[in-house]
Write a protein that holds these residues in place. Sequence first.
Motif, PDB file in Angstrom:
ATOM      1  N   ASP A  74      61.884  26.424  50.703  1.00 42.84           N
ATOM      2  CA  ASP A  74      63.127  26.294  49.942  1.00 42.84           C
ATOM      3  C   ASP A  74      64.038  25.426  50.813  1.00 42.84           C
ATOM      4  N   LYS A  75      64.063  24.137  50.500  1.00 45.14           N
ATOM      5  CA  LYS A  75      64.811  23.219  51.341  1.00 45.14           C
ATOM      6  C   LYS A  75      66.305  23.488  51.285  1.00 45.14           C
ATOM      7  N   SER A  76      66.779  24.033  50.195  1.00 43.71           N
ATOM      8  CA  SER A  76      68.210  24.337  50.094  1.00 43.71           C
ATOM      9  C   SER A  76      68.617  25.420  51.083  1.00 43.71           C
ATOM     10  N   LYS A  77      67.645  26.219  51.501  1.00 45.35           N
ATOM     11  CA  LYS A  77      67.905  27.285  52.461  1.00 45.35           C
ATOM     12  C   LYS A  77      67.261  27.012  53.817  1.00 45.35           C
ATOM     13  N   ASP A  78      66.598  25.872  53.945  1.00 48.68           N
ATOM     14  CA  ASP A  78      65.891  25.542  55.190  1.00 48.68           C
ATOM     15  C   ASP A  78      64.983  26.701  55.601  1.00 48.68           C
ATOM     16  N   THR A  79      64.258  27.207  54.652  1.00 50.50           N
ATOM     17  CA  THR A  79      63.427  28.383  54.893  1.00 50.50           C
ATOM     18  C   THR A  79      62.015  28.145  54.363  1.00 50.50           C
ATOM     19  N   VAL A  80      61.068  28.602  55.134  1.00 52.12           N
ATOM     20  CA  VAL A  80      59.655  28.580  54.742  1.00 52.12           C
ATOM     21  C   VAL A  80      59.215  30.022  54.518  1.00 52.12           C
ATOM     22  N   TYR A  81      58.479  30.241  53.450  1.00 54.50           N
ATOM     23  CA  TYR A  81      58.031  31.571  53.095  1.00 54.50           C
ATOM     24  C   TYR A  81      56.515  31.684  53.201  1.00 54.50           C
ATOM     25  N   LEU A  82      56.065  32.890  53.444  1.00 55.96           N
ATOM     26  CA  LEU A  82      54.648  33.204  53.362  1.00 55.96           C
ATOM     27  C   LEU A  82      54.527  34.442  52.472  1.00 55.96           C
ATOM     28  N   GLN A  83      54.116  34.213  51.241  1.00 63.88           N
ATOM     29  CA  GLN A  83      53.885  35.319  50.321  1.00 63.88           C
ATOM     30  C   GLN A  83      52.483  35.843  50.565  1.00 63.88           C
ATOM     31  N   MET A  84      52.395  37.124  50.879  1.00 64.90           N
ATOM     32  CA  MET A  84      51.101  37.725  51.203  1.00 64.90           C
ATOM     33  C   MET A  84      50.800  38.821  50.199  1.00 64.90           C
ATOM     34  N   ASN A  85      49.753  38.619  49.434  1.00 64.72           N
ATOM     35  CA  ASN A  85      49.331  39.597  48.421  1.00 64.72           C
ATOM     36  C   ASN A  85      47.972  40.165  48.791  1.00 64.72           C
ATOM     37  N   SER A  86      47.632  41.256  48.157  1.00 67.35           N
ATOM     38  CA  SER A  86      46.330  41.902  48.382  1.00 67.35           C
ATOM     39  C   SER A  86      46.056  42.071  49.866  1.00 67.35           C
ATOM     40  N   LEU A  87      47.022  42.578  50.572  1.00 71.07           N
ATOM     41  CA  LEU A  87      46.903  42.699  52.023  1.00 71.07           C
ATOM     42  C   LEU A  87      45.802  43.651  52.422  1.00 71.07           C
ATOM     43  N   LYS A  88      45.174  43.329  53.539  1.00 69.24           N
ATOM     44  CA  LYS A  88      44.070  44.109  54.085  1.00 69.24           C
ATOM     45  C   LYS A  88      44.445  44.579  55.487  1.00 69.24           C
ATOM     46  N   PRO A  89      43.822  45.656  55.947  1.00 66.40           N
ATOM     47  CA  PRO A  89      44.115  46.113  57.315  1.00 66.40           C
ATOM     48  C   PRO A  89      43.879  45.027  58.362  1.00 66.40           C
ATOM     49  N   GLU A  90      42.927  44.158  58.125  1.00 60.33           N
ATOM     50  CA  GLU A  90      42.657  43.081  59.088  1.00 60.33           C
ATOM     51  C   GLU A  90      43.738  42.016  59.112  1.00 60.33           C
ATOM     52  N   ASP A  91      44.706  42.081  58.204  1.00 62.09           N
ATOM     53  CA  ASP A  91      45.851  41.173  58.255  1.00 62.09           C
ATOM     54  C   ASP A  91      46.923  41.668  59.226  1.00 62.09           C
ATOM     55  N   THR A  92      46.746  42.856  59.763  1.00 56.07           N
ATOM     56  CA  THR A  92      47.710  43.414  60.706  1.00 56.07           C
ATOM     57  C   THR A  92      47.810  42.534  61.950  1.00 56.07           C
ATOM     58  N   ALA A  93      49.027  42.111  62.257  1.00 60.49           N
ATOM     59  CA  ALA A  93      49.255  41.221  63.394  1.00 60.49           C
ATOM     60  C   ALA A  93      50.751  40.945  63.507  1.00 60.49           C
ATOM     61  N   VAL A  94      51.120  40.304  64.585  1.00 59.72           N
ATOM     62  CA  VAL A  94      52.451  39.702  64.684  1.00 59.72           C
ATOM     63  C   VAL A  94      52.342  38.290  64.115  1.00 59.72           C
ATOM     64  N   TYR A  95      53.216  37.989  63.186  1.00 55.37           N
ATOM     65  CA  TYR A  95      53.201  36.689  62.517  1.00 55.37           C
ATOM     66  C   TYR A  95      54.326  35.824  63.070  1.00 55.37           C
ATOM     67  N   TYR A  96      53.978  34.597  63.392  1.00 52.83           N
ATOM     68  CA  TYR A  96      54.919  33.634  63.952  1.00 52.83           C
ATOM     69  C   TYR A  96      54.962  32.379  63.084  1.00 52.83           C
ATOM     70  N   CYS A  97      56.124  31.758  63.016  1.00 54.31           N
ATOM     71  CA  CYS A  97      56.167  30.431  62.427  1.00 54.31           C
ATOM     72  C   CYS A  97      56.388  29.417  63.551  1.00 54.31           C
ATOM     73  N   ALA A  98      55.867  28.230  63.326  1.00 55.71           N
ATOM     74  CA  ALA A  98      55.932  27.169  64.313  1.00 55.71           C
ATOM     75  C   ALA A  98      56.227  25.849  63.621  1.00 55.71           C
ATOM     76  N   ALA A  99      56.863  24.945  64.350  1.00 56.71           N
ATOM     77  CA  ALA A  99      57.215  23.642  63.799  1.00 56.71           C
ATOM     78  C   ALA A  99      56.723  22.539  64.713  1.00 56.71           C
ATOM     79  N   ASP A 100      56.244  21.475  64.119  1.00 54.28           N
ATOM     80  CA  ASP A 100      55.798  20.290  64.850  1.00 54.28           C
ATOM     81  C   ASP A 100      56.333  19.073  64.102  1.00 54.28           C
ATOM     82  N   ARG A 101      56.927  18.163  64.841  1.00 57.96           N
ATOM     83  CA  ARG A 101      57.554  17.003  64.194  1.00 57.96           C
ATOM     84  C   ARG A 101      56.550  16.253  63.334  1.00 57.96           C
TER      85      ARG A 101
END
Length: 127
Positions: A74-101
């Motif tokens: 959403d460029k108006s909010k300068d925000t990137v989203y990650l919609q996660m559906n049908s989550l599984k126990p193996e998705d358990t983790a610390v999630y980070y976002c990263a940027a590269d020019r």
Amino acid sequence: EVQLVESGGGLVQAGGSLRLSCAASGFTLDDYAIAWFRQAPGKEREAVACIISSGAGVTDYRDSVKGRFTISTDKSKDTVYLQMNSLKPEDTAVYYCAADRFSGLLYCSGYRWNDYWGQGTQVTVSS
């Protein structure tokens, strides 16, 4: 000051959904490729999804999340989203976002993700 701030993590049952947010400040999303990574205890960090806004919104996902996760901006909010559906126990983790020019490359594997990282948000999926 350039900053990435993740939010939206939490505890959810298997099959549930969460939406993570990565709020960017100090730069515009069109100038950077953005990726979500995750790291589970005792495991290496792995790329989950990537979006290149300047590349007509080119996206890429690791195989294990394809069809379940969606990355968007959403460029108006300068925000990137990650919609996660049908989550599984193996998705358990610390999630980070990263940027590269943005370098003109329109494929996510062409980026090293050395520029900026957020502090992470914990996602826990119970079985």
